[in-house]
Design a protein around this motif. Structure first.
Motif, mmCIF file in Angstrom:
data_model
loop_
_atom_site.group_PDB
_atom_site.id
_atom_site.type_symbol
_atom_site.label_atom_id
_atom_site.label_comp_id
_atom_site.label_asym_id
_atom_site.label_seq_id
_atom_site.Cartn_x
_atom_site.Cartn_y
_atom_site.Cartn_z
ATOM 1 N N ARG A 148 0.779 -1.285 0.163
ATOM 2 C CA ARG A 148 0.017 -0.129 0.019
ATOM 3 C C ARG A 148 0.790 1.171 0.210
ATOM 4 O O ARG A 148 0.587 2.158 -0.858
ATOM 5 C CB ARG A 148 -1.052 0.123 1.461
ATOM 6 N N ARG A 149 2.077 1.094 1.043
ATOM 7 C CA ARG A 149 2.815 2.393 0.862
ATOM 8 C C ARG A 149 3.664 2.578 -0.080
ATOM 9 O O ARG A 149 3.725 3.738 -0.617
ATOM 10 C CB ARG A 149 3.716 2.311 2.085
ATOM 11 N N LEU A 150 4.010 1.437 -0.815
ATOM 12 C CA LEU A 150 4.655 1.545 -2.233
ATOM 13 C C LEU A 150 4.067 2.135 -3.313
ATOM 14 O O LEU A 150 4.709 3.012 -3.968
ATOM 15 C CB LEU A 150 5.283 0.205 -2.630
ATOM 16 N N ILE A 151 2.958 1.717 -3.534
ATOM 17 C CA ILE A 151 2.084 2.449 -4.628
ATOM 18 C C ILE A 151 1.576 3.623 -4.491
ATOM 19 O O ILE A 151 1.533 4.698 -5.509
ATOM 20 C CB ILE A 151 0.782 1.335 -4.790
ATOM 21 N N ASN A 152 1.697 4.014 -3.008
ATOM 22 C CA ASN A 152 1.109 5.428 -2.855
ATOM 23 C C ASN A 152 2.217 6.459 -2.711
ATOM 24 O O ASN A 152 2.439 7.417 -3.431
ATOM 25 C CB ASN A 152 0.488 5.545 -1.429
ATOM 26 N N GLN A 153 3.242 6.133 -2.151
ATOM 27 C CA GLN A 153 4.481 7.020 -2.058
ATOM 28 C C GLN A 153 5.477 6.839 -2.978
ATOM 29 O O GLN A 153 6.199 7.891 -3.263
ATOM 30 C CB GLN A 153 5.172 6.811 -0.563
ATOM 31 N N ARG A 154 5.621 5.732 -3.935
ATOM 32 C CA ARG A 154 6.796 5.669 -4.579
ATOM 33 C C ARG A 154 6.002 5.624 -6.097
ATOM 34 O O ARG A 154 6.774 6.048 -7.115
ATOM 35 C CB ARG A 154 7.619 4.345 -4.753
ATOM 36 N N LEU A 155 4.978 5.279 -6.312
ATOM 37 C CA LEU A 155 4.070 5.355 -7.584
ATOM 38 C C LEU A 155 3.291 6.746 -7.805
ATOM 39 O O LEU A 155 2.757 6.914 -8.923
ATOM 40 C CB LEU A 155 3.506 3.975 -7.988
ATOM 41 N N GLY A 156 2.903 7.229 -6.628
ATOM 42 C CA GLY A 156 1.651 8.349 -6.856
ATOM 43 C C GLY A 156 0.477 8.307 -6.598
ATOM 44 O O GLY A 156 -0.292 9.154 -6.975
ATOM 45 N N TYR A 157 0.062 6.847 -6.495
ATOM 46 C CA TYR A 157 -1.395 6.566 -6.518
ATOM 47 C C TYR A 157 -2.048 6.908 -5.129
ATOM 48 O O TYR A 157 -1.476 6.263 -4.205
ATOM 49 C CB TYR A 157 -1.624 5.139 -7.176
ATOM 50 N N ARG A 158 -3.387 7.178 -5.132
ATOM 51 C CA ARG A 158 -4.205 7.335 -3.612
ATOM 52 C C ARG A 158 -5.073 6.300 -3.793
ATOM 53 O O ARG A 158 -5.372 6.016 -2.594
ATOM 54 C CB ARG A 158 -4.721 8.673 -3.673
ATOM 55 N N ASN A 159 -5.462 5.656 -4.862
ATOM 56 C CA ASN A 159 -6.369 4.499 -4.675
ATOM 57 C C ASN A 159 -5.923 3.302 -5.430
ATOM 58 O O ASN A 159 -5.720 3.441 -6.700
ATOM 59 C CB ASN A 159 -7.830 5.098 -5.127
#
Length: 350
Positions: free
Chosen positions: A277-288
């Protein structure tokens, strides 16, 4: 201090906090739908704080009826607020206004005509069953949408706001149905006003302690990935996980699987769900998480729509091959990303 004065103080405190919250949301996020609905929810809740009474044995003054009607309409606003809070792509429809108007109008009619004609129990029961129904819809929306939220800082706050409101509203609805026709006394009214004040204070605190940009993302182009400084070893480990994730998405096209969840994806990568969850949000920039999946699906669909050899393949077939379950969500997601419908996109490529 008398019970009446204590109850008045609780009501005034609740109304003041709610008005402050509404003003803050409109000042800072007036262009964000979720914030506007949050402000509307706060304002209608202020009407509830002023007008609500557990005791429904006394006749209702005509001037009081509009406040009670607005208080009842709060539950529809709460449902819409929950929808927008857990779905960044939620849009108001014309019929949402009609739903609010019908609920409010029935509550007003109950105060002015139905209850005074000797049908107090019917009026109170129907109104509170409507309240319980919308609470169930809001909680269902939360349960269905919460797992896809990738922003850790807002996940618990959103759930708390919905659960606290649902608990207070649900208990009041059940209580009012149970005691209709019975005088409950000043002690019960004071306890209820105190419970409301505590609930409002907790919700305002939960919302104020979260960065507004996290709780109410602006309706603009996605922000660049949020990258926190970290040791090189951690960056290297993250990059390896991102590479493995992209292989699953581009190579195996795992996004095509029906009902794919972030838990399933984390299991394939053999990492905890919170880390993915953190990887997709903080490294790839997605919120959902659903937006993350849909972007990959849409990229596949774009390639198929631009492929001359697939010119005769129906759009619905391309959508379902890419992992969408029906045409409507595909069309909406495709237009949100590209600005055109799939048919228009295919025509432009030809």
């Amino acid at each position: 201090m008398t019970l009446a004065a204590t109850e008045l103080a609780f009501r005034a405190a609740s109304a003041a906090l709610l008005l402050m919250l509404a003003a803050s949301l409109l000042h800072d996020f007036r262009n964000v739908l979720a914030a506007r609905l949050g402000a509307a929810f706060a304002l209608s809740s202020a009407a509830h704080a002023v007008s609500y009474s557990v005791d429904v044995t006394s006749p209702i003054a005509l001037w009081h009826a509009p406040l009670i009607a607005l208080s009842t309409g709060t539950i529809v606003v709460f449902w819409l607020f929950t929808r927008s809070l857990f779905d960044d792509e939620f849009h108001l429809r014309w019929w949402h206004g009609w739903v609010w108007a019908l609920v409010t109008a029935f509550s007003f009619a109950g105060c002015v005509w139905i209850a005074p004609s000797g049908h107090v129990r019917f009026s109170v029961t129907v109104v509170n069953l409507i309240v319980l129904g919308f609470i169930a819809l809001a909680v269902g929306q939360m349960i269905a949408s919460w797992p896809a939220d990738l922003v850790e800082r807002r996940r618990s706050a959103r759930v708390f706001v919905v659960c606290a409101t649902a608990l207070y509203g649900g208990l009041n609805a059940v209580l009012q149905i149970a005691v209709v026709g019975h005088h409950v006394g000043d002690v019960a009214e004071t306890i209820n006003a105190g419970a409301l004040a505590c609930t409002v204070a907790a919700i305002v605190y939960a919302m104020m302690r979260i960065d507004g940009a996290d709780l109410f993302p602006a309706a603009v182009a996605p922000a660049p990935p949020v990258v926190f400084s970290q040791p090189a070893a951690d960056e290297s480990a993250d990059q390896k996980l991102i590479d493995a994730l992209m292989r699953l998405m581009a190579g195996e096209r795992i996004y095509r699987q029906e009902n794919i969840t972030i838990g399933v994806l984390a299991g394939r990568l053999k990492i905890p769900e919170y880390r993915l969850r953190r990887l997709i949000n903080q490294r790839l920039g997605y919120r959902n998480f659903n937006v993350f999946l849909n972007n990959h699906r849409i990229e596949e669909a774009k390639a198929a729509l631009a492929d001359a050899s697939q010119a005769e393949v129906p759009v619905i077939t391309i959508a379902m091959d890419a992992g969408f379950q029906s045409l409507g969500p595909f069309n909406r997601a495709f237009k949100a990303v590209t600005g055109v419908t799939p048919t228009e996109y295919r025509r432009a490529q030809g």
